[in-house]
Design an enzyme around this catalytic site. Structure first.
Site: not given
Ligand code: CA
Length: 639
Positions: A351, A380
């Site tokens: 993330d 990400e």
């Protein structure tokens, strides 16, 4: 500084004492018959022998444990160093397990009062060779799931009264709905049948947060499966069942932040365990990240902007972990390796990649790839700028010398270009030219085919909504992305045209329940019951495309050639050996004939090609007629 010196002196004296003890106490290595569990917490909860890195650091938490002296009788395991935190309730024990064999051993903690606490610890034997942990790549297609919203196989686990959020309400988009791990396992058949080869579920670890705990990104225990999603054994069963089918399970991990209710927030081991800890300890409002992600690359960035980016909290409910604290760094690296090994993962999705300390992230990914050379990790970076997307990928030639060790990044740039290309009216600089020039940016990437592409994800409006409810445009977006030199990822429900027209972009609504996942649902997308013809058609279309792509090495590995858009059409070719795959987007609503002379260099003249969707065959002649708007996929492979 003075305080630090005192601390360092204490630590070094303590370790001197330890090394003296090491030689005097280690006398026996009898097999352990009785399991002792005297301590509040030891993490990782167990470990394995046989890693490249033969060091292991244990986080030990127990009231006043910092005053105790740990020792291990088993001679094959050496305590190299014992370090205290700022809180008296923690110890960090560095072990050398290079000579250890798998099995259990006791760690004894001699306390000031003479009493001894005993903790049995286990080193397991690795069951799979390091090289057999195969990550995802361009031969895969990934199905992304928000687990609370996909399928509820076990209604009994919906509510856990020991956790802060106990309510379940399917009418509230931000409440828990009851979906679970067993629900994913139960429907692997469906996912496999659609042609997907990998599953990425949003995080499944405990989020003991009072609100919106369903999304999973506010982890409050890095070693526990959220009981509302299931048990460790159920997670393992999902991994095993996926693996039996040749599918890969990708775990969503979060190294940047935890949830405010994380157990360590009540008693932080160090004064710098999280960033802006002093403010937090005083109950003051915390600094939020400035979200200026370009400060990671910007050669003119101010120190203040850099720190504001990496040290600020993502949101108030998510403390920002300080990866510059070496104990935190080791904790996070070991935690990732623990899950890969415990579950037999086929990849990690990390993330908010640009938010943690970037030097740490390079070490984190490097440590994982060292243990699992064939693994993959996707980070990400939500950026529409290919310069940034490329920066984070392994092998990038960055002017600051940064090497991320990250195999894959996310192509937010091409996601947006796909939407613009289809929504915009054609002109010199609008419409299809967006994807043509977007793909031309691949010259910048170290490895374009290892980058992940997606029409949408769990954080943005659904593709059907972004394309204004146009089914044909949605099909074109999918077929285009499936033939690119990329790793495609599709969000659950795309196949049945799930949308968020009611409140575009609303996170709760994007993550709508998958019909048929709950007992009594009037529509069931797993069986097709109650779906509209349009939904069934899209499901069949996606299935056909993905199953074609699944076995097509030309798309996985082939060369790419494309031509500038022409009269509302865009031709892209993938070739390898004898096969050519042709993808054509035609945006003309009215019938049109396209002269094929400009594609002569592809040497297709006179060849027979098969339409992948309809099965019809055609001969590549002087021109091609298109009756209506849509995409066409052709292959020279006829069987
Ligand atoms: Ca459930």
């Amino acid at each position: 500084m003075k305080k630090l010196l005192i601390l360092l002196t204490l630590i070094s004296c303590f370790s001197c004492k330890q090394s003296e003890e090491k030689t005097t106490v280690n006398t026996s290595s009898e097999p352990i018959t009785e399991i002792k569990n005297d301590l509040e917490r030891v993490e990782p909860p167990h470990w394995w022998t046989g890693f490249q890195n033969t060091k292991l650091q244990l986080l030990v938490k127990h009231p006043n444990i910092a005053k105790a002296s740990p020792s291990i009788a088993n001679k094959s395991i050496t305590i190299e160093k014992v370090q205290k935190g700022d809180s008296p309730n923690y110890l960090f024990i560095d072990l050398d397990i290079a000579k250890a064999t798998a099995g259990k051993f006791n760690i004894e903690f001699k306390q000031e009062n003479g009493d001894t606490l005993t903790q049995t610890y286990e080193l397991k034997k690795r069951t799979k060779a390091a090289n057999d942990y195969i990550g995802f790549d361009s031969s895969d297609a990934i199905y992304l799931i928000t687990p609370d919203r996909f399928a509820n196989a076990i209604p009994e686990n919906d509510i856990d009264t020991s956790l802060l959020e106990t309510a379940i309400n399917r009418n509230d988009d931000y409440a828990r709905h009851g979906g679970d791990i067993a629900g994913i396992t139960k429907h692997l058949d469906y996912i496999d049948d659609l042609g997907f080869t990998a599953v990425w579920s949003c995080p499944l670890l405990t989020n003991d947060m009072p609100q919106s705990s369903y999304h999973g990104y506010a982890i409050t225990d890095y070693y526990q499966v959220d009981p509302r999603f299931g048990t460790f054994d159920e997670y393992k069963e999902l991994a095993d069942k996926a693996s039996e089918r040749g599918m890969k399970l990708i775990m969503d991990q979060v190294a940047n932040h935890c949830g405010l209710e994380h157990w360590w927030m009540k008693d932080l081991p160090f004064n710098n365990w999280v960033n802006y800890q002093e403010e937090y300890s005083k109950g003051a409002p915390t600094h939020h990240s400035n979200h200026r992600r370009t400060s990671n690359q910007d050669i003119y960035a101010s120190q203040s902007d850099k720190e504001g980016m990496s040290k600020g909290w993502f949101v108030s409910a998510m403390p920002d972990l300080n990866q510059q604290n070496p104990f935190m760094a080791t904790y996070l690296i070991q935690n990732s390796i623990w899950w890969i090994e415990a579950l037999g993962l086929g990849g990690i999705r990390q993330d908010t990649y640009p938010y943690p300390d970037k030097e740490f992230m390079s070490k984190w990914a490097g440590a994982i790839m060292r243990e699992y050379p064939n693994f993959s990790i996707v980070g990400e970076e939500w950026s529409y700028n290919p310069l940034l997307i490329g920066y984070w990928q392994k092998g990038a030639k960055n002017n600051d010398g940064y090497e991320s060790n990250l195999t894959s990044t996310m192509d937010f740039a091409m996601q947006r270009k796909t939407v613009e290309a289809l929504n915009e009216q054609e002109s010199w600089d609008k419409g299809l030219v967006k994807i043509y020039e977007g793909l031309a940016n691949d010259f910048h990437y170290a490895n374009p085919k290892d980058i992940m592409i997606f029409p949408d994800n769990h954080d943005m409006s659904r593709i059907f909504t972004q394309l204004n409810g146009d089914v044909t445009n949605t099909k074109m977006a999918l077929s285009f992305q499936f033939v690119l030199p990329r790793i495609p990822q599709i969000y659950y429900g795309t196949e049945i045209l799930m949308n968020d027209f009611e409140k575009p972009g609303d996170h709760g609504l994007i993550r709508t329940d998958f019909p048929g996942g709950w007992q009594g649902d009037s529509t069931n997308a797993f069986t097709g019951e109650g779906l509209t013809d349009e939904q069934k058609d899209m499901q069949a279309y996606l299935k056909k495309l993905l199953n074609f792509r699944k076995n097509n090495n030309t798309i996985h590995e082939g060369k790419t050639v494309h031509f500038a858009p022409f009269m509302g059409t865009y031709f892209l070719f993938r070739t390898s050996g004898e096969e050519t795959v042709v993808h054509i987007i035609n945006k003309n609503e009215q019938p049109i004939t396209i002269d094929l002379k400009r594609y002569a260099e592809m040497n297709l003249k006179g060849k027979t090609l098969k339409n992948v969707i309809t099965g019809e065959q055609m001969t590549w002649g002087d021109d091609m007629q298109f009756k209506e708007k849509g995409s066409v996929i052709l292959t020279t492979k006829l069987d």
